[in-house]
Design a protein around this motif. Sequence first.
Motif, PDB file in Angstrom:
ATOM      1  N   GLY A  56       7.448  -0.028   4.352  1.00 26.86           N
ATOM      2  CA  GLY A  56       6.493  -0.698   4.962  1.00 26.86           C
ATOM      3  C   GLY A  56       5.519  -0.163   5.807  1.00 26.86           C
ATOM      4  N   PHE A  57       5.792   1.374   5.945  1.00 29.16           N
ATOM      5  CA  PHE A  57       5.164   2.077   7.030  1.00 29.16           C
ATOM      6  C   PHE A  57       4.293   3.062   6.261  1.00 29.16           C
ATOM      7  N   ASP A  58       2.960   2.732   6.257  1.00 29.28           N
ATOM      8  CA  ASP A  58       1.977   3.628   5.716  1.00 29.28           C
ATOM      9  C   ASP A  58       0.518   3.675   6.395  1.00 29.28           C
ATOM     10  N   PRO A  59       0.585   4.370   7.682  1.00 31.06           N
ATOM     11  CA  PRO A  59      -0.508   4.295   8.336  1.00 31.06           C
ATOM     12  C   PRO A  59      -2.028   5.007   7.750  1.00 31.06           C
ATOM     13  N   LEU A  60      -1.516   5.819   7.003  1.00 30.06           N
ATOM     14  CA  LEU A  60      -2.431   6.784   6.407  1.00 30.06           C
ATOM     15  C   LEU A  60      -3.102   6.209   5.052  1.00 30.06           C
ATOM     16  N   GLY A  61      -2.517   5.101   4.510  1.00 26.58           N
ATOM     17  CA  GLY A  61      -2.779   4.557   3.315  1.00 26.58           C
ATOM     18  C   GLY A  61      -2.647   5.617   2.182  1.00 26.58           C
ATOM     19  N   CYS A  62      -1.686   6.275   2.050  1.00 25.47           N
ATOM     20  CA  CYS A  62      -1.281   7.056   1.080  1.00 25.47           C
ATOM     21  C   CYS A  62      -0.745   6.290  -0.370  1.00 25.47           C
ATOM     22  N   GLY A  63      -0.400   5.137  -0.041  1.00 27.67           N
ATOM     23  CA  GLY A  63       0.019   4.399  -1.283  1.00 27.67           C
ATOM     24  C   GLY A  63      -1.076   3.551  -2.067  1.00 27.67           C
ATOM     25  N   LYS A  64      -2.266   3.706  -1.574  1.00 34.32           N
ATOM     26  CA  LYS A  64      -3.253   2.850  -2.062  1.00 34.32           C
ATOM     27  C   LYS A  64      -3.530   3.394  -3.708  1.00 34.32           C
TER      28      LYS A  64
END
Length: 112
Positions: A56-64
Amino acid sequence: PMFQNGKPPVDDFFVVPAAGLWQVFFAIGAIEFFTNGFKLTPGDMFSEGREAGDLGFDPLGCGKNPEALARRRLVEVKNGRLAMIAFGGMLHQQLLTKQGTIEQLVNFKAIQ
């Protein structure tokens, strides 16, 4: 390079006091325990639908973008496999030549 006792790093593992190894073991265990929400078994960790590696850690939004995320996951698996093969190669090189990896590169001598 060698440690102070003149042995390759692979042999120096056994020079470390047992208390130090237990500290490392428990520290890593605590990190795993807290990051997995206090769940210990794989059946518990993923019971709520969470995928492996998704904390649940995705500060750069790589999973969008789902396509980019799938590619990044594949790249990460391949990178991990290559790292394991490389580590195994370094470990066996040290066991066979009784030299550290850097020492082997600087003072190369063939196995006879």
